[in-house]
Design a protein around this motif. Structure first.
Motif, PDB file in Angstrom:
ATOM      1  N   MET A   1     -11.917  62.195  -7.587  1.00 27.48           N
ATOM      2  CA  MET A   1     -13.284  62.570  -7.879  1.00 27.48           C
ATOM      3  C   MET A   1     -14.205  61.414  -7.519  1.00 27.48           C
ATOM      4  O   MET A   1     -13.803  60.264  -7.536  1.00 27.48           O
ATOM      5  N   ALA A   2     -15.441  61.683  -7.210  1.00 26.78           N
ATOM      6  CA  ALA A   2     -16.410  60.665  -6.793  1.00 26.78           C
ATOM      7  C   ALA A   2     -16.748  59.755  -7.963  1.00 26.78           C
ATOM      8  O   ALA A   2     -16.761  60.160  -9.111  1.00 26.78           O
ATOM      9  N   ALA A   3     -17.063  58.506  -7.627  1.00 26.97           N
ATOM     10  CA  ALA A   3     -17.440  57.535  -8.649  1.00 26.97           C
ATOM     11  C   ALA A   3     -18.809  57.914  -9.232  1.00 26.97           C
ATOM     12  O   ALA A   3     -19.596  58.627  -8.609  1.00 26.97           O
ATOM     13  N   ASN A   4     -19.083  57.408 -10.429  1.00 28.47           N
ATOM     14  CA  ASN A   4     -20.333  57.734 -11.111  1.00 28.47           C
ATOM     15  C   ASN A   4     -21.571  57.252 -10.357  1.00 28.47           C
ATOM     16  O   ASN A   4     -22.629  57.853 -10.459  1.00 28.47           O
ATOM     17  N   ASN A   5     -21.452  56.108  -9.634  1.00 22.75           N
ATOM     18  CA  ASN A   5     -22.627  55.561  -8.952  1.00 22.75           C
ATOM     19  C   ASN A   5     -22.937  56.277  -7.641  1.00 22.75           C
ATOM     20  O   ASN A   5     -23.969  56.051  -7.056  1.00 22.75           O
ATOM     21  N   GLU A   6     -22.047  57.121  -7.165  1.00 25.47           N
ATOM     22  CA  GLU A   6     -22.308  57.903  -5.953  1.00 25.47           C
ATOM     23  C   GLU A   6     -23.036  59.186  -6.349  1.00 25.47           C
ATOM     24  O   GLU A   6     -22.744  59.784  -7.371  1.00 25.47           O
ATOM     25  N   LYS A   7     -23.969  59.612  -5.499  1.00 22.97           N
ATOM     26  CA  LYS A   7     -24.747  60.807  -5.797  1.00 22.97           C
ATOM     27  C   LYS A   7     -24.181  61.982  -5.021  1.00 22.97           C
ATOM     28  O   LYS A   7     -23.719  61.831  -3.884  1.00 22.97           O
ATOM     29  N   SER A   8     -24.275  63.135  -5.605  1.00 15.64           N
ATOM     30  CA  SER A   8     -23.820  64.333  -4.906  1.00 15.64           C
ATOM     31  C   SER A   8     -24.786  64.652  -3.770  1.00 15.64           C
ATOM     32  O   SER A   8     -25.910  64.147  -3.736  1.00 15.64           O
ATOM     33  N   GLY A   9     -24.361  65.491  -2.883  1.00 14.65           N
ATOM     34  CA  GLY A   9     -25.205  65.889  -1.765  1.00 14.65           C
ATOM     35  C   GLY A   9     -26.500  66.528  -2.221  1.00 14.65           C
ATOM     36  O   GLY A   9     -27.569  66.287  -1.664  1.00 14.65           O
ATOM     37  N   ALA A  10     -26.432  67.333  -3.262  1.00 11.50           N
ATOM     38  CA  ALA A  10     -27.627  68.012  -3.773  1.00 11.50           C
ATOM     39  C   ALA A  10     -28.602  67.001  -4.371  1.00 11.50           C
ATOM     40  O   ALA A  10     -29.813  67.082  -4.140  1.00 11.50           O
ATOM     41  N   GLU A  11     -28.066  66.051  -5.137  1.00 11.81           N
ATOM     42  CA  GLU A  11     -28.929  65.020  -5.728  1.00 11.81           C
ATOM     43  C   GLU A  11     -29.612  64.191  -4.630  1.00 11.81           C
ATOM     44  O   GLU A  11     -30.789  63.852  -4.740  1.00 11.81           O
ATOM     45  N   GLN A  12     -28.865  63.858  -3.592  1.00  9.50           N
ATOM     46  CA  GLN A  12     -29.417  63.059  -2.484  1.00  9.50           C
ATOM     47  C   GLN A  12     -30.532  63.824  -1.774  1.00  9.50           C
ATOM     48  O   GLN A  12     -31.571  63.260  -1.443  1.00  9.50           O
ATOM     49  N   ILE A  14     -32.444  66.153  -3.070  1.00 13.36           N
ATOM     50  CA  ILE A  14     -33.594  66.214  -3.977  1.00 13.36           C
ATOM     51  C   ILE A  14     -34.369  64.903  -3.927  1.00 13.36           C
ATOM     52  O   ILE A  14     -35.595  64.894  -3.836  1.00 13.36           O
ATOM     53  N   GLU A  15     -33.664  63.773  -3.971  1.00 10.80           N
ATOM     54  CA  GLU A  15     -34.331  62.475  -3.909  1.00 10.80           C
ATOM     55  C   GLU A  15     -35.042  62.280  -2.575  1.00 10.80           C
ATOM     56  O   GLU A  15     -36.148  61.740  -2.526  1.00 10.80           O
ATOM     57  N   ASN A  16     -34.431  62.704  -1.484  1.00  6.38           N
ATOM     58  CA  ASN A  16     -35.069  62.603  -0.167  1.00  6.38           C
ATOM     59  C   ASN A  16     -36.326  63.465  -0.109  1.00  6.38           C
ATOM     60  O   ASN A  16     -37.319  63.073   0.499  1.00  6.38           O
ATOM     61  N   ALA A  17     -36.280  64.630  -0.745  1.00  5.66           N
ATOM     62  CA  ALA A  17     -37.456  65.502  -0.763  1.00  5.66           C
ATOM     63  C   ALA A  17     -38.589  64.879  -1.576  1.00  5.66           C
ATOM     64  O   ALA A  17     -39.757  64.999  -1.210  1.00  5.66           O
ATOM     65  N   ILE A  18     -38.247  64.214  -2.670  1.00  2.00           N
ATOM     66  CA  ILE A  18     -39.268  63.613  -3.530  1.00  2.00           C
ATOM     67  C   ILE A  18     -39.809  62.327  -2.916  1.00  2.00           C
ATOM     68  O   ILE A  18     -41.021  62.128  -2.812  1.00  2.00           O
ATOM     69  N   TYR A  19     -38.916  61.412  -2.518  1.00  2.00           N
ATOM     70  CA  TYR A  19     -39.315  60.069  -2.094  1.00  2.00           C
ATOM     71  C   TYR A  19     -39.344  59.876  -0.578  1.00  2.00           C
ATOM     72  O   TYR A  19     -39.792  58.853  -0.101  1.00  2.00           O
ATOM     73  N   GLY A  20     -38.834  60.821   0.171  1.00  2.00           N
ATOM     74  CA  GLY A  20     -38.744  60.668   1.618  1.00  2.00           C
ATOM     75  C   GLY A  20     -37.401  60.074   2.012  1.00  2.00           C
ATOM     76  O   GLY A  20     -36.705  59.465   1.193  1.00  2.00           O
TER      77      GLY A  20
END
Length: 163
Positions: A1-12, A14-20
């Protein structure tokens, strides 16, 4: 399973949509009008642009055929960059006007950047160093003849043609 500090594709996404989308080397891209240093062939600063006309250097660089992308600082007055825009069109280059507020117009900022699509690693890129022959007032000193080096009496007693 992915480590806690890595973000899922969906989270990434969303962040790209908000912050660019995060940029690679943003300071370098700001300095070189949106391109990377390794792609740059020639730069003309705002100060150099105000000192003299560097169109012959721009044309010489475009004729070299390495870089044909010209980035112009669109925050400068139109009458200052228009001649470079025309020279770019006449000599087979393509130009992009950069008008974002991050592109400053202070003397150390860049007004014109000639670049390639891929890395070319040119050095130097500053117009005064790359094309010193186009610098106004920097012509090589005229060579003086022997007569100009010597005074009246030397010329009187050492006429040309005597041996």
């Amino acid at each position: 399973m992915a480590a806690n500090n890595e973000k899922s594709g969906a989270e990434q996404r969303i962040e790209n949509a908000i912050y660019g989308t995060p940029k690679i080397k943003p300071d370098e891209q700001r300095k070189y009008l949106g391109t990377f240093r390794e792609r740059v062939c020639l730069t003309i600063s705002v100060k150099e642009l105000h000192e003299q006309n560097w169109q012959p250097a721009l044309v010489a660089e475009l004729k070299r055929g390495i870089g044909n992308l010209v980035f112009l600082n669109g925050n400068l007055p139109h009458e200052e960059i228009h001649p470079y825009l025309l020279a770019t069109n006449q000599h087979g280059g393509s130009f992009t006007m950069k008008t974002a507020p991050e592109f400053k117009t202070d003397p150390d900022s860049l007004a014109v950047v000639v670049a390639a699509k891929t890395g070319v690693f040119q050095s130097p890129v500053d117009v005064e160093k790359r094309y010193p022959q186009f610098k106004v007032g920097q012509h090589p000193a005229a060579k003086q003849t022997d007569d100009e080096h010597h005074g009246f009496f030397y010329r009187l007693f050492h006429q040309k043609g005597e041996e």
